[in-house]
Design a protein around this motif. Structure first.
Motif: not given
Length: 88
Positions: A28-56
């Motif tokens: 899952i961390r790898r998926i997050i990094q790939e999404a960040k690199d590819g521009g498809s990551l949406i960070d709705a955590s507002c700077g707080r610790r990430t506790r859930a990852v939603i895949i659309a």
């Protein structure tokens, strides 16, 4: 269209959600990094610790500071949009 609150005034369409997972595992961390690199990551955590990852279904990865169980209950509930548990 049913909108689900993912915290801090951010909402996601329940119809577009494929999975809600915790960010603890390496894949899952790898998926997050790939999404960040590819521009498809949406960070709705507002700077707080990430506790859930939603895949659309669009390929977007959404990070939330709410527990995955909380978001799952919101998806399963009839109302969908609720801020009662957001204060946690």
């Amino acid at each position: 269209m049913k909108l689900i609150s993912v915290g801090f005034g951010n909402t996601v369409s329940a119809d577009r959600i494929i999975a809600i997972v915790t960010p603890d595992s390496s894949p899952i961390r790898r998926i997050i990094q790939e999404a960040k690199d590819g521009g498809s990551l949406i960070d709705a955590s507002c700077g707080r610790r990430t506790r859930a990852v939603i895949i659309a279904d669009s390929g977007h990865i959404i990070l939330s500071a709410l527990q995955s169980e909380t978001i799952s209950h919101r998806v399963a509930s009839k109302g969908g949009f609720s801020d009662e548990e957001e204060e946690r």
